[in-house]
Design an enzyme around this catalytic site. Structure first.
Site, PDB file in Angstrom:
ATOM      1  CD  GLU A  98      26.451  35.080  38.699  1.00 25.36           C
ATOM      2  OE1 GLU A  98      26.511  34.033  38.058  1.00 25.36           O
ATOM      3  OE2 GLU A  98      27.292  35.406  39.554  1.00 25.36           O
ATOM      4  CB  CYS A 111      30.806  42.808  42.452  1.00 21.44           C
ATOM      5  SG  CYS A 111      31.598  41.985  41.111  1.00 21.44           S
ATOM      6  CB  CYS A 118      32.742  37.932  28.828  1.00 16.32           C
ATOM      7  SG  CYS A 118      34.273  38.823  28.486  1.00 16.32           S
ATOM      8  CB  CYS A 122      39.550  34.551  30.985  1.00 12.54           C
ATOM      9  SG  CYS A 122      39.886  36.215  30.403  1.00 12.54           S
ATOM     10  CB  CYS A 125      36.392  33.690  33.547  1.00 10.15           C
ATOM     11  SG  CYS A 125      34.972  34.784  33.722  1.00 10.15           S
ATOM     12  N   GLY A 165      31.271  40.256  32.077  1.00 10.71           N
ATOM     13  CA  GLY A 165      31.558  41.110  30.927  1.00 10.71           C
ATOM     14  C   GLY A 165      32.805  41.952  31.039  1.00 10.71           C
ATOM     15  CD  GLU A 166      37.302  44.190  29.409  1.00  9.68           C
ATOM     16  OE1 GLU A 166      37.815  43.315  30.119  1.00  9.68           O
ATOM     17  OE2 GLU A 166      37.486  45.401  29.602  1.00  9.68           O
ATOM     18  CB  SER A 197      37.721  45.240  36.650  1.00 11.90           C
ATOM     19  OG  SER A 197      38.595  44.143  36.541  1.00 11.90           O
ATOM     20  CB  SER A 220      42.073  40.896  35.145  1.00  6.74           C
ATOM     21  OG  SER A 220      40.944  41.467  35.737  1.00  6.74           O
ATOM     22  CG  ASN A 296      35.409  29.927  43.569  1.00 10.59           C
ATOM     23  OD1 ASN A 296      34.590  29.703  42.686  1.00 10.59           O
ATOM     24  ND2 ASN A 296      35.212  29.569  44.811  1.00 10.59           N
ATOM     25  CB  CYS A 338      31.334  37.181  38.436  1.00  6.76           C
ATOM     26  SG  CYS A 338      29.824  38.053  38.712  1.00  6.76           S
TER      27      CYS A 338
HETATM   28  N1  SAH Z   1      36.284  41.466  32.280  1.00  7.14           N
HETATM   29  C1  SAH Z   1      36.831  42.227  33.330  1.00  7.14           C
HETATM   30  C2  SAH Z   1      35.908  42.406  34.499  1.00  7.14           C
HETATM   31  C3  SAH Z   1      35.052  41.250  34.880  1.00  7.14           C
HETATM   32  S1  SAH Z   1      35.947  39.820  35.439  1.00  7.14           S
HETATM   33  C4  SAH Z   1      38.144  41.637  33.788  1.00  7.14           C
HETATM   34  O1  SAH Z   1      38.500  40.543  33.355  1.00  7.14           O
HETATM   35  O2  SAH Z   1      38.828  42.324  34.535  1.00  7.14           O
HETATM   36  C5  SAH Z   1      36.210  40.369  37.096  1.00  7.14           C
HETATM   37  C6  SAH Z   1      37.324  39.684  37.853  1.00  7.14           C
HETATM   38  O3  SAH Z   1      36.958  38.338  38.149  1.00  7.14           O
HETATM   39  C7  SAH Z   1      38.612  39.644  37.068  1.00  7.14           C
HETATM   40  O4  SAH Z   1      39.655  40.180  37.866  1.00  7.14           O
HETATM   41  C8  SAH Z   1      38.791  38.178  36.805  1.00  7.14           C
HETATM   42  O5  SAH Z   1      40.138  37.874  36.668  1.00  7.14           O
HETATM   43  C9  SAH Z   1      38.106  37.555  38.016  1.00  7.14           C
HETATM   44  N2  SAH Z   1      37.764  36.135  37.872  1.00  7.14           N
HETATM   45  C10 SAH Z   1      37.184  35.532  36.823  1.00  7.14           C
HETATM   46  N3  SAH Z   1      37.078  34.198  37.024  1.00  7.14           N
HETATM   47  C11 SAH Z   1      37.614  33.957  38.257  1.00  7.14           C
HETATM   48  C12 SAH Z   1      37.807  32.770  39.039  1.00  7.14           C
HETATM   49  N4  SAH Z   1      37.436  31.573  38.583  1.00  7.14           N
HETATM   50  N5  SAH Z   1      38.376  32.888  40.250  1.00  7.14           N
HETATM   51  C13 SAH Z   1      38.761  34.089  40.722  1.00  7.14           C
HETATM   52  N6  SAH Z   1      38.612  35.245  40.032  1.00  7.14           N
HETATM   53  C14 SAH Z   1      38.040  35.186  38.803  1.00  7.14           C
HETATM   54 FE1  SF4 Z   2      37.916  37.239  31.045  1.00  9.91          FE
HETATM   55 FE2  SF4 Z   2      36.754  39.173  32.529  1.00  9.91          FE
HETATM   56 FE3  SF4 Z   2      35.551  38.197  30.314  1.00  9.91          FE
HETATM   57 FE4  SF4 Z   2      35.762  36.652  32.463  1.00  9.91          FE
HETATM   58  S1  SF4 Z   2      34.595  38.524  32.316  1.00  9.91           S
HETATM   59  S2  SF4 Z   2      36.158  36.037  30.313  1.00  9.91           S
HETATM   60  S3  SF4 Z   2      37.753  37.317  33.303  1.00  9.91           S
HETATM   61  S4  SF4 Z   2      37.489  39.305  30.400  1.00  9.91           S
END
Ligand code: SAH
Ligand code: SF4
Length: 357
Positions: A98, A111, A118, A122, A125, A165-166, A197, A220, A296, A338
């Protein structure tokens, strides 16, 4: 009609140097590589036949064994509220990712994803639920920017690696892509408007500090208490928050750059006064920005607090900190989750298959 022979060179995945090598292997002069580079990145040409700096013969020679674009658009969704647009792409191997465009006043933020899925899991996510499928190559990272520019008829003011992804676990390709995006002969985009990020991958942050990365960095944070952070972000078990903050301190010192902290507000998990106070304590010595984003998610465990509570939390941080800029990111909650478009799409297909429709 002439059919294409084996197409195996994905030109967007090549740096300037690699394109020079590629044309030389074909018996052409090196500068032809520079012409292709400018054509596919700077002019965003989609078809080898459009490379008017090359003769018809050379264009045929190249197009027989290569292609510029690979993405198929699977689905687009647009938010009625604020025009936020999500794109679901199918890659050459059938996997899906996406990307999102977010409009906020004069800002147009692209974005983009760095991996398919990933590994970091988390809990809030949607991408985390997919698990890790593979890294994106630099061509696939750049193709997201090029295609969105085209489809949205809009140039980005910011590019953030906040899709799937990270990025710090695919740092080589993320840096290669960012270098091309910011090269004046490439997409000519300004380096400090590109943000990587991370959820807190310490070796990656050290690497960026070492190389004095010209790109911006966002972390994050999401929780400031170790036990809670470990529960919602298992990466904190490997890279605990104290070590992370020390690493960021060093990063800021070496690069002389501000960092951004992203803090997703989740109801009853990280939205109390204690959380706010600890967030202030942890960040007060750092030149930083703090972005607060209401969570969200479809998961009932990870819901945003009430609007009143969100406002209270961000006002409290805003009023009580001396060094940082605080921004409540409205509209970002749509993008922030995302992975959700992917998740919904794949689930719908799964259901269809099960029901036989
Ligand atoms: N992996 C990296 C970048 C991708 S995630 C990271 O974690 O920073 C990008 C952002 O989306 C992060 O700040 C993450 O905390 C946020 N994110 C993921 N799931 C979310 C959710 N359900 N609601 C709001 N933000 C979210
Ligand atoms: Fe966590 Fe970022 Fe990976 Fe989602 S994309 S699982 S927020 S590290």
């Amino acid at each position: 009609m002439q059919t294409k022979q084996l197409v195996n060179h994905y030109l967007l995945n090549y740096s300037k140097l690699e394109l020079q090598e590629f044309v030389q292997l074909m018996g052409l002069e090196k500068f032809r590589g520079d012409q292709i580079y400018k054509g596919i990145f700077n002019q965003a040409l989609e078809d080898i036949d459009q490379l008017s700096t090359l003769s018809k013969k050379i264009r045929n020679q190249i197009s027989d064994i290569s292609e510029i674009r690979q993405f198929q658009l699977v689905k687009t969704t647009k938010s009625e509220k604020d025009d936020t647009t999500k794109f679901l792409w199918e890659l050459a191997d059938g996997k899906k990712i996406e990307s999102v465009i977010i409009y906020e006043g004069k800002r147009v933020t692209f974005c983009i994803s760095s991996q398919v899925g990933c590994a970091l899991d988390c809990k809030f996510c949607a991408t985390g639920k997919m698990g890790f499928l593979r890294n994106l190559n630099s061509g696939e990272i750049i193709e997201q920017v090029l295609t969105m520019k085209n489809l949205a008829k809009n140039k980005p003011t910011n590019i953030v690696f906040m899709g799937m992804g990270e990025p710090l676990l695919n740092l080589k390709n993320v840096l290669k892509a960012s270098d091309i995006v910011s090269d004046p002969d490439g997409l000519a985009f300004s380096k400090n408007k590109i943000t990587l990020s991370t959820s807190g991958v310490i070796p990656g942050i050290n690497k960026l500090a070492e190389m004095k990365s010209p790109y911006s960095l966002a972390i994050s944070l999401n929780s400031v208490f170790e036990d809670k952070r470990q529960q919602i972000m298992p990466i904190s078990i490997q890279y605990p928050i104290n070590d992370l903050m020390d690493t960021i301190q060093k990063y800021v010192k070496t690069t002389k750059k501000k960092v951004t902290f992203e803090y997703i507000l989740i109801k009853n998990i990280n939205d109390s006064k204690e959380d706010a106070d600890e967030l202030l304590k942890l960040t007060h010595r750092l030149p930083c920005k703090i972005n607060i984003i209401p969570c969200n998610s479809d998961d009932p465990e990870y819901q945003p607090p009430s609007e009143k509570k969100v406002k209270w939390f961000s006002d409290y941080i805003y009023d009580n900190n001396k060094t940082s800029t605080v921004r409540l990111r409205k509209g970002w909650e749509i993008q922030a989750a995302c992975g959700q478009l992917y998740y919904k799409h794949e689930n719908a297909i799964g259901k269809k298959l099960v029901s036989g429709n």
